[in-house]
Every structure is written in structure tokens, then in C-alpha cells.
Design a protein around this motif. Structure first.
Motif, PDB file in Angstrom:
ATOM      1  N   ASP A  33      24.061   4.712  57.035  1.00 50.26           N
ATOM      2  CA  ASP A  33      24.852   3.584  57.549  1.00 50.26           C
ATOM      3  C   ASP A  33      24.955   3.717  59.057  1.00 50.26           C
ATOM      4  OD1 ASP A  33      26.551   1.415  57.870  1.00 50.26           O
ATOM      5  OD2 ASP A  33      27.777   1.935  56.121  1.00 50.26           O
ATOM      6  N   ASP A  34      24.679   2.588  59.776  1.00 52.79           N
ATOM      7  CA  ASP A  34      24.858   2.583  61.233  1.00 52.79           C
ATOM      8  C   ASP A  34      26.122   1.823  61.642  1.00 52.79           C
ATOM      9  OD1 ASP A  34      24.171  -0.017  60.756  1.00 52.79           O
ATOM     10  OD2 ASP A  34      22.357  -0.003  62.001  1.00 52.79           O
ATOM     11  N   PHE A  35      26.930   1.370  60.667  1.00 48.19           N
ATOM     12  CA  PHE A  35      28.249   0.764  60.871  1.00 48.19           C
ATOM     13  C   PHE A  35      28.200  -0.484  61.741  1.00 48.19           C
ATOM     14  CE2 PHE A  35      28.746   5.471  60.702  1.00 48.19           C
ATOM     15  CZ  PHE A  35      29.165   5.549  59.381  1.00 48.19           C
ATOM     16  N   ALA A  36      27.028  -1.165  61.746  1.00 45.69           N
ATOM     17  CA  ALA A  36      26.879  -2.348  62.589  1.00 45.69           C
ATOM     18  C   ALA A  36      27.636  -3.548  62.045  1.00 45.69           C
ATOM     19  CB  ALA A  36      25.393  -2.692  62.736  1.00 45.69           C
ATOM     20  N   SER A  37      27.930  -3.552  60.731  1.00 44.34           N
ATOM     21  CA  SER A  37      28.550  -4.736  60.129  1.00 44.34           C
ATOM     22  C   SER A  37      30.027  -4.876  60.466  1.00 44.34           C
ATOM     23  CB  SER A  37      28.396  -4.680  58.609  1.00 44.34           C
ATOM     24  OG  SER A  37      29.158  -3.607  58.072  1.00 44.34           O
TER      25      SER A  37
ATOM     26  N   GLY B  97      46.486   8.032  60.080  1.00 42.17           N
ATOM     27  CA  GLY B  97      45.234   7.893  60.802  1.00 42.17           C
ATOM     28  C   GLY B  97      44.840   6.435  60.984  1.00 42.17           C
ATOM     29  N   THR B  98      43.779   6.223  61.761  1.00 38.84           N
ATOM     30  CA  THR B  98      43.292   4.877  62.057  1.00 38.84           C
ATOM     31  C   THR B  98      41.776   4.835  61.885  1.00 38.84           C
ATOM     32  OG1 THR B  98      45.058   4.557  63.663  1.00 38.84           O
ATOM     33  CG2 THR B  98      43.203   3.043  63.788  1.00 38.84           C
ATOM     34  N   VAL B  99      41.293   3.765  61.237  1.00 43.16           N
ATOM     35  CA  VAL B  99      39.851   3.526  61.078  1.00 43.16           C
ATOM     36  C   VAL B  99      39.525   2.235  61.806  1.00 43.16           C
ATOM     37  CG1 VAL B  99      37.961   3.153  59.462  1.00 43.16           C
ATOM     38  CG2 VAL B  99      39.836   4.708  58.855  1.00 43.16           C
ATOM     39  N   ALA B 100      38.530   2.263  62.692  1.00 44.20           N
ATOM     40  CA  ALA B 100      38.178   1.079  63.466  1.00 44.20           C
ATOM     41  C   ALA B 100      36.660   0.992  63.595  1.00 44.20           C
ATOM     42  CB  ALA B 100      38.837   1.122  64.839  1.00 44.20           C
TER      43      ALA B 100
ATOM     44  N   ARG C 193      29.842   1.177  65.936  1.00 46.51           N
ATOM     45  CA  ARG C 193      30.147   2.538  65.511  1.00 46.51           C
ATOM     46  C   ARG C 193      31.416   2.539  64.665  1.00 46.51           C
ATOM     47  NH1 ARG C 193      31.150   1.382  70.679  1.00 46.51           N
ATOM     48  NH2 ARG C 193      33.090   2.118  71.682  1.00 46.51           N
ATOM     49  N   LEU C 194      31.638   3.665  64.024  1.00 36.07           N
ATOM     50  CA  LEU C 194      32.838   3.903  63.215  1.00 36.07           C
ATOM     51  C   LEU C 194      33.725   4.896  63.962  1.00 36.07           C
ATOM     52  CD1 LEU C 194      34.557   3.985  60.545  1.00 36.07           C
ATOM     53  CD2 LEU C 194      33.014   5.824  59.787  1.00 36.07           C
ATOM     54  N   SER C 195      35.032   4.572  64.096  1.00 35.19           N
ATOM     55  CA  SER C 195      35.974   5.473  64.762  1.00 35.19           C
ATOM     56  C   SER C 195      37.009   5.953  63.757  1.00 35.19           C
ATOM     57  CB  SER C 195      36.689   4.767  65.924  1.00 35.19           C
ATOM     58  OG  SER C 195      35.789   4.519  66.977  1.00 35.19           O
ATOM     59  N   LEU C 196      37.173   7.274  63.685  1.00 36.90           N
ATOM     60  CA  LEU C 196      38.212   7.897  62.863  1.00 36.90           C
ATOM     61  C   LEU C 196      39.185   8.588  63.817  1.00 36.90           C
ATOM     62  CD1 LEU C 196      36.001   9.541  60.066  1.00 36.90           C
ATOM     63  CD2 LEU C 196      37.141   7.313  60.008  1.00 36.90           C
ATOM     64  N   SER C 197      40.465   8.139  63.827  1.00 33.56           N
ATOM     65  CA  SER C 197      41.446   8.659  64.794  1.00 33.56           C
ATOM     66  C   SER C 197      42.606   9.318  64.064  1.00 33.56           C
ATOM     67  CB  SER C 197      41.991   7.527  65.677  1.00 33.56           C
ATOM     68  OG  SER C 197      40.950   6.924  66.407  1.00 33.56           O
ATOM     69  N   VAL C 198      42.990  10.531  64.543  1.00 31.04           N
ATOM     70  CA  VAL C 198      44.176  11.219  64.017  1.00 31.04           C
ATOM     71  C   VAL C 198      45.209  11.303  65.140  1.00 31.04           C
ATOM     72  CG1 VAL C 198      42.882  12.523  62.309  1.00 31.04           C
ATOM     73  CG2 VAL C 198      43.251  13.508  64.574  1.00 31.04           C
ATOM     74  N   PRO C 199      46.511  11.156  64.814  1.00 34.87           N
ATOM     75  CA  PRO C 199      47.544  11.138  65.855  1.00 34.87           C
ATOM     76  C   PRO C 199      47.977  12.542  66.259  1.00 34.87           C
ATOM     77  CG  PRO C 199      48.563  10.771  63.740  1.00 34.87           C
ATOM     78  CD  PRO C 199      47.078  10.863  63.479  1.00 34.87           C
TER      79      PRO C 199
ATOM     80  N   ASP D  27      34.106   9.391  67.308  1.00 26.82           N
ATOM     81  CA  ASP D  27      33.377   8.135  67.509  1.00 26.82           C
ATOM     82  C   ASP D  27      31.968   8.316  66.927  1.00 26.82           C
ATOM     83  OD1 ASP D  27      33.544   5.569  68.330  1.00 26.82           O
ATOM     84  OD2 ASP D  27      33.156   5.968  70.450  1.00 26.82           O
ATOM     85  N   ILE D  28      31.669   7.674  65.776  1.00 23.78           N
ATOM     86  CA  ILE D  28      30.458   7.950  64.995  1.00 23.78           C
ATOM     87  C   ILE D  28      29.488   6.783  65.151  1.00 23.78           C
ATOM     88  CG2 ILE D  28      29.592   8.527  62.700  1.00 23.78           C
ATOM     89  CD1 ILE D  28      32.679   9.155  62.094  1.00 23.78           C
ATOM     90  N   ASP D  29      28.322   7.064  65.759  1.00 19.69           N
ATOM     91  CA  ASP D  29      27.315   6.010  65.952  1.00 19.69           C
ATOM     92  C   ASP D  29      26.604   5.704  64.632  1.00 19.69           C
ATOM     93  OD1 ASP D  29      25.690   4.162  67.170  1.00 19.69           O
ATOM     94  OD2 ASP D  29      24.246   5.663  67.859  1.00 19.69           O
ATOM     95  N   TYR D  30      26.221   6.767  63.896  1.00 21.84           N
ATOM     96  CA  TYR D  30      25.589   6.551  62.597  1.00 21.84           C
ATOM     97  C   TYR D  30      25.701   7.813  61.770  1.00 21.84           C
ATOM     98  CZ  TYR D  30      21.625   8.752  65.058  1.00 21.84           C
ATOM     99  OH  TYR D  30      20.839   9.591  65.796  1.00 21.84           O
ATOM    100  N   PHE D  31      25.505   7.653  60.455  1.00 16.13           N
ATOM    101  CA  PHE D  31      25.482   8.769  59.512  1.00 16.13           C
ATOM    102  C   PHE D  31      24.284   8.516  58.588  1.00 16.13           C
ATOM    103  CE2 PHE D  31      26.806  10.966  55.590  1.00 16.13           C
ATOM    104  CZ  PHE D  31      27.074  12.223  56.113  1.00 16.13           C
TER     105      PHE D  31
END
Length: 709
Positions: free
Chosen positions: A38-42, A59-62, A72-78, A222-226
Motif C-alpha cells: 500500500d502506498d496510501f495514495a487513496s 493516538g492520531t491517524v492521518a 502518506r500515512l501518519s501515525l502520531s502518539v501524544p 510519517d510512512i510513504d509506503y509499506f
């Protein structure tokens, strides 16, 4: 070596992969792939493929850049929340099913950990208590490649190696049977490979994760692709989905929530909109690219859309209003919150009492009660509340009445025209004024010492009341002192008028009471009496005691006198020389002006005394200071002298005679000093005088001379 799979599981995963590939142009599988790339382009995670797990719920997913070449996919922890997958899997993660076969996973992170224990990596799960983690994290000073296994909830480190950080961080995880190889690159071209790890695990899920360790800093992976390298997406972010923008506005007061909550959406996405009115408002309908009165509606994103939710303000029902009346007793104020004169039915009004300086709040009355300074009144009817304040007495003046709060005059004779109630007023702040009231009548001002005369001491007062102003029996004299701060104190004294006429011969019995007013009448000063005689306690100007009755005419008086020494204060224009002795035919001081108490000595029959002037002298002085006779002689301190004086009316005036001798020696045969006064009062008692001397008077004996010629 590939791990064998059962026929059902293998068939199910192959079918799932083909379905996911068909549903999303941004996920790819191929024969031999263990999971879906997945390249998270959608801008969305396919819920049939991906599962997001957020153990702490903070947490936050964006999806930054969704629909662009930088998706990209962003996984954020506070900050401050534990997302450490050690012992318990607390990582914020996005995982999907993986076949339990050999594979190679490749993840590109555009983020690089810099703060202590910021972490990003790949998670391989068997179940909730068994997993492996492959990651890069910062120890606060350097970047580390790290791996660990968790078996039945117990975590063990497998790999730790310091690496050089770059502008991005790529990880490549290769599984071959039970061996695992982790490699790191900062550009996707040059790779640093760590040593091989051996561990057996039944892999069920795989995916990227973000985590932190103590002190739990904030971090965004910050994840560009997996990718599964057996089936990468090519070109990455090249097959971007068609996206559309959804714009929402409100008319009136209310909010719109959208699900999913994005700004842009892939072609064909259904978005649920919910309108929520503010308090006192009502949702009336949608306008724009959707219509209808229902607060929840769904819109399909096949183009850009604009939607408006309209809210109308409710018409408030008419309410009863009630008045709140607040009154104050004393000195203080009352504040009300909210501030108004009338209030709608059911309003809670807070009243707060604030006392003025020198006052204290005593309590509420009326439609409120209690002593707390704040009280809440519910306005469900007209209300009336009173706040009461009381004045605080802080260090009030002291009123000291020397001879008690119950004094009797006249029993031992009316020795002068006045009664004297003596005392002292004091206060640390200073005395401003003093007065007295007789039987509740209007106040009469009092002078306050020191005046270097009768009010000799600081704060001395002398309430001088004519006998004629007293009622027979009990009278009330209320003495009030006020200090410079306005504080006042009152002392009430019962003054009893019980007039009797003592006959001659007459003797004082000083030993019968310690209060000399029980035997005579103190005119000025503080005295004490006892078996040793009458003694001045606080020497000063003209400390005097009146003896006998003002009706006496012809008599002889004899009294022993001991002087122990002179006391300070003499020699001023007011005082002159120290004196000890007697006054004959005494009727009381006379006013010379408006002073209080009176300071005039005349008319008086005569003064017979000893005066410490030059080398000392005895003197006999008539009314108004004349005629005058003197005899120079010494006076030995500590020696008791007998003073004897005589007054007799004769043809053409009044004869006064005077002599003295040391106690224990023979009385002189004749009189030492004599004068005849043609301006003498006809009657009067005896006055004992101690002027700036420390003296004691013994028993006063008064004998009659017979009828006047």
C-alpha cells in the motif's frame, strides 16, 4: 523456505488478496506475496484489509498529501502517554493479515526519531502476547536499529546497533524460515544489514507502527509506503485516485460532523453528515448539494460538493420575573450576581456580603439565612433579604474607676459641695475624648490629664458632680472614653447619695477600710487607707481628701503627718513649692472659668501647712491668700509631726491658729501662728493636702469649741 499453509487458509488469503487488489488501485498483490502492498495514495485505509489499533485511545491517524504524488500515512502518539510495546503491545499500529511464509517487507519512513525513545518500525504479530518488533529509535543522542521478541508477554532484546541518521529512514525485513534479517537505508540504495536473528513465530499480521518509551515524548511516524517486495506498487503514488472536496457551512448556531472526517475524498466515497444545533437553536434543513430536514444525511463524493446546515433560534417562552430586595443593617455592602433588580423564574442569585472596615458580617435574615458571607437565593417568587453587620471592637479604650463601680457619698458627712468620681482612661491609639452621663441625661464633656493640676496623670479624669444634682439613693454615672480610631468604651458607676450629718467630736478610722471613701471623701488623687493611716499612692499636684461636714463652724483639728520625701513635678508655674497640711472651713473648689474640674481654692477659711520653700517654713494663710503668717523651720523626712489647727468665729471676723511638734514630744503651750480674717466662710469641713510629697496622714481628730459668740 516457505512455511506450509492449510488449504482453507491459503485459499482464503489468496481470495482476500485478489479482492483487495480489485477494490483499490493503491494496494497490490502478486503470486508469492505474503501481504498487500500500500502506498496510501487513496487517503483511506481499506477497512476490509487494514486494522488500526490504538491501545491508549489518544493516538492520531492521518493521510497527508492524499491523492497526490506525496501521499502518506501518519501515525502520531501524544506526549506523556505510554505507547511502548514492551511486555504489553501498546504501539499505535496499522496491521493486515500476512501468510506464515517467507517474505520481504519494505517500509519507507519520511520521519527520523530524534528525541529519546521516539520509535518507528515493523510489527509482526502472532497474537496478543506473542510478537516481534523491528525498528529504529533514538536514545536521545544517536539512532539505533533494534529488534525484540515477546513470548507470552515477556519481551527480550534480540538486536541493538547504532546507525547513522539521514533525512529519512527505510527498513527492509527479510524472513527465511525462522531467520530474520533487518536492514536500514537512508536513501533506498545503500543498505546496512544487521546480524541475522533466529526466532520461531506463527505470523498472522504485519504492519508499520509508531511508539515511545519513557519519558514518553510525542512522535509522528510519517510512512510513504509499506510494500511486500514481491508485489510493490509501480509507480508508487503514480496511480493517484480521483478526489473531491467537500465544503460545509452553517447558517445560525450549530455544528456539522462528517464521517469519515476528511477534507478531500476519493471518487465514490459516501460521507455521512450530522447537524447538531446549539442550545436554544433548532436544525431546519440542508441546502446546497443535499436537501432535506433530517439532521443526518449521506452524500456521495462523485464531484466537489458544498452543503449548508441551517439553524433557527428557538423563541423562548415567556417567563415570570421576580424582584429581589436587599437591605443592609450596619455598615457594609451586598453584591449580587447576576446583577439585576428582577430575575426570571428559577434564577439562582448569589449574594455576597462585604463588611466595611471595623465591621463584621453577622448574618442573613428574611428569605436567606446563615452566617456565610455568600448565599444563593432562588428566584421562584419575590424575595427580600437583609444583611446585618456588627461593629468590631478591637482594643477599645480602658476606663479605670479607682474607687469601685459602687460608691456612696454623704455617710461620713457632706464635706464639700461636690462628689468626685475619679479614674483614668487609656488606649494604645490615644484617647480622643471622654464624657459622662448622669442618670441617662445629656453627656457632659470631661477634661483628660495631664494638665499639671488636678488631672495630674496622663489620662486622669475627675467627674465632679454637685451634690444637688444627685437624687437621693442610687444614681448612675456612665463614663465613656473614645480613642483616635473611633472605638469607645463605657464604664457605669453606681453613685449613692446617703447624706448624714456627723456630730463633733469626730475621728476618722482609716483602719476600718482600704477604701478611704468609706471614711472620708477623696477629692483628688489615688489614695489607700489602712491601720497605718491614709497614704497617697500616686503623688502629684494637690492630692487632697475632705473630712467631716461643711456645716461645722468652730473646731480644733489634730492629725499626725509623716512625709517620706518630695516627689517630681514641683517647681512649675502651676505647682510652685511642695506642701503638706490642712485647709479649714473647706467647702470645695470653685470654678474660675469653664474648666472641668474646678481649680479655684477660694473662698476657704485658711490653709495651715508646711512649705518646702528656701530652707522650709510653716504658714497660716487666710481666705484669698491674706492675712498671712509664717515661721521658718526644718522638716525631717521620716519623722511624724503633729499638726494642730483651730478655727473660731469672733467679733469682727474669724480667728485661725496653728501649731506643730514632733510626735512623742510635748505639745507647745501656745499657738505658733495666728491670724484673724474678716472675710472667712462661716462653716466648712477639713481638707488634707499632700502637694508633691510622699505622705501619710494618721487619725484625724476634730473637737468642737462650743457656740459661736
Amino acid at each position: 523456505m516457505r512455511r506450509p499453509t492449510t488449504g482453507v487458509l491459503g485459499t482464503g488469503l489468496a481470495l482476500l488478496s485478489s479482492l483487495l487488489l480489485a477494490q483499490s488501485p493503491h494496494a497490490a498483490t502478486a503470486s508469492g506475496a505474503a501481504f498487500v502492498s500500500d502506498d496510501f495514495a487513496s487517503g483511506v485505509l481499506d477497512p476490509s484489509l487494514w486494522t488500526v489499533t490504538d491501545p491508549a485511545g489518544e493516538g492520531t491517524v492521518a493521510f497527508p498529501g492524499a491523492g497526490t504524488s506525496n501521499a502518506r500515512l501518519s501515525l502520531s502518539v501524544p506526549s506523556g502517554t505510554n505507547y511502548d510495546p514492551w511486555g504489553t503491545n501498546r504501539a499505535l499500529r496499522a496491521t493486515q493479515p500476512v501468510t506464515n511464509d517467507d517474505f520481504q517487507a519494505h517500509v519507507r519512513f519520511l520521519s527520523v526519531p530524534t528525541a529519546k525513545y521516539q520509535t518507528q518500525g515493523i510489527l509482526v504479530e502472532q497474537d496478543a502476547t506473542n510478537w516481534m518488533r523491528f525498528e529504529v529509535h533514538s536514545d536521545g543522542s544517536s539512532l539505533n536499529m533494534f529488534a525484540a521478541k515477546t513470548v507470552n508477554g515477556k519481551t527480550t532484546t534480540l538486536l541493538r546497533e547504532t546507525i547513522t541518521a539521514g533525512t529519512e529512514s527505510q527498513l527492509r525485513l527479510t524472513r527465511t524460515g525462522d531467520t530474520w534479517t533487518l536492514a536500514h537505508s537512508t536513501d533506498g540504495t545503500t543498505w546496512i544489514t544487521a546480524e541475522t536473528i533466529n526466532h520461531t513465530i506463527q505470523a498472522t499480521h504485519i504492519g508499520p507502527f509508531a511508539a515511545n518509551g519513557s519519558p514518553y515524548p510525542t512522535f509522528t511516524a510519517d510512512i510513504d509506503y509499506f510494500f511486500d517486495t514481491a508485489a510493490p506498487i509501480e509507480p508508487e503514488d503514480g496511480n493517484t485516485a480521483t478526489t473531491h472536496t467537500l465544503t460545509t457551512t452553517t447558517d445560525g448556531q450549530g455544528t456539522i460532523t462528517r464521517n469519515p472526517d476528511n477534507t478531500t475524498y476519493p471518487e465514490g466515497t459516501d460521507v455521512t453528515l450530522t447537524a447538531t444545533p446549539a442550545n436554544g437553536w433548532t436544525f431546519t434543513g440542508w441546502t446546497g448539494d443535499t436537501t432535506g430536514p433530517d439532521p443526518t444525511t449521506t452524500i456521495t463524493m462523485n464531484t466537489d460538493h458544498t452543503v449548508t446546515a441551517t439553524f433557527h433560534q428557538d423563541t423562548p417562552p415567556e417567563e415570570d420575573e421576580y424582584a429581589l430586595t436587599v437591605s443592609v443593617n450596619g455598615d457594609g455592602t451586598v453584591q449580587r450576581s447576576p446583577s439585576a433588580s428582577t430575575y426570571p423564574d428559577g434564577t439562582d442569585v448569589t449574594l455576597t456580603a462585604a463588611p466595611a472596615e471595623g465591621w463584621t458580617f453577622a448574618g442573613w435574615s428574611g428569605d436567606a439565612s446563615g452566617t456565610d458571607e455568600s448565599v444563593v437565593v432562588m428566584m421562584d417568587a419575590p424575595r427580600s433579604v437583609t444583611a446585618t453587620f456588627e461593629q468590631v471592637s478591637v482594643d477599645p479604650p480602658s476606663v479605670d474607676v479607682w474607687y469601685g463601680d459602687d460608691q456612696t457619698f454623704g455617710v461620713a458627712g457632706v464635706s464639700q459641695r461636690w462628689v468626685n468620681v475619679l479614674g483614668n482612661v487609656s488606649d494604645a491609639d490615644g484617647i480622643q475624648s471622654a464624657n459622662y452621663r448622669l442618670n441617662g441625661n445629656a453627656p457632659v464633656g470631661l477634661s483628660i490629664g495631664s494638665d499639671l493640676r488636678r488631672l495630674y496623670g496622663e489620662g486622669d479624669v475627675n467627674v465632679e458632680i454637685p451634690y444637688d444634682d444627685l437624687s437621693s439613693g442610687a444614681n448612675t454615672v456612665a463614663i465613656t472614653a473614645t480613642d483616635t480610631t473611633g472605638e469607645s468604651a463605657t464604664e457605669s458607676v453606681t453613685v449613692r447619695k446617703d447624706v448624714r450629718s456627723p456630730s463633733l467630736p469626730y475621728s476618722t478610722s482609716w483602719g476600718s477600710s482600704q477604701n478611704p471613701n468609706d471614711v472620708a471623701q477623696v477629692v483628688d488623687g489615688k489614695w489607700t487607707s489602712g491601720s497605718g493611716g491614709l497614704t497617697i499612692v500616686e503623688p502629684g499636684y494637690d492630692r487632697t481628701v475632705a473630712v467631716g461636714d461643711s456645716s461645722w463652724d468652730n473646731y480644733e483639728v489634730e492629725v499626725p503627718v509623716t512625709v517620706r520625701g518630695l516627689t517630681p513635678g514641683y517647681g512649675t508655674p502651676q505647682s510652685g513649692s511642695p506642701v503638706v497640711g490642712l485647709a479649714l472651713r473647706w467647702n470645695g473648689h470653685t470654678p474660675r472659668d469653664t474648666e472641668e474640674p474646678a481649680v479655684g481654692w477660694y473662698p476657704t477659711g485658711a490653709f495651715a501647712w508646711y512649705q518646702w520653700y528656701d530652707s522650709g517654713r510653716y504658714a497660716l494663710i487666710g481666705n484669698d491668700g491674706w492675712p498671712l503668717s509664717r515661721d521658718g523651720a526644718p522638716w525631717d523626712f521620716g519623722t511624724t509631726y503633729i499638726m494642730k489647727a483651730r478655727v473660731e468665729s469672733v467679733a469682727g471676723g474669724t480667728d485661725y491658729s496653728y501649731k506643730w511638734w514632733p510626735q512623742g514630744t510635748s505639745e507647745p503651750q501656745g499657738w505658733s501662728l495666728s491670724v484673724t480674717d474678716d472675710n472667712s466662710p462661716d462653716t466648712g469641713g477639713v481638707l488634707l493636702i499632700a502637694h508633691h510629697v510622699d505622705a501619710t496622714f494618721g487619725t484625724v481628730d476634730v473637737s468642737p469649741l462650743g457656740d459661736s459668740p
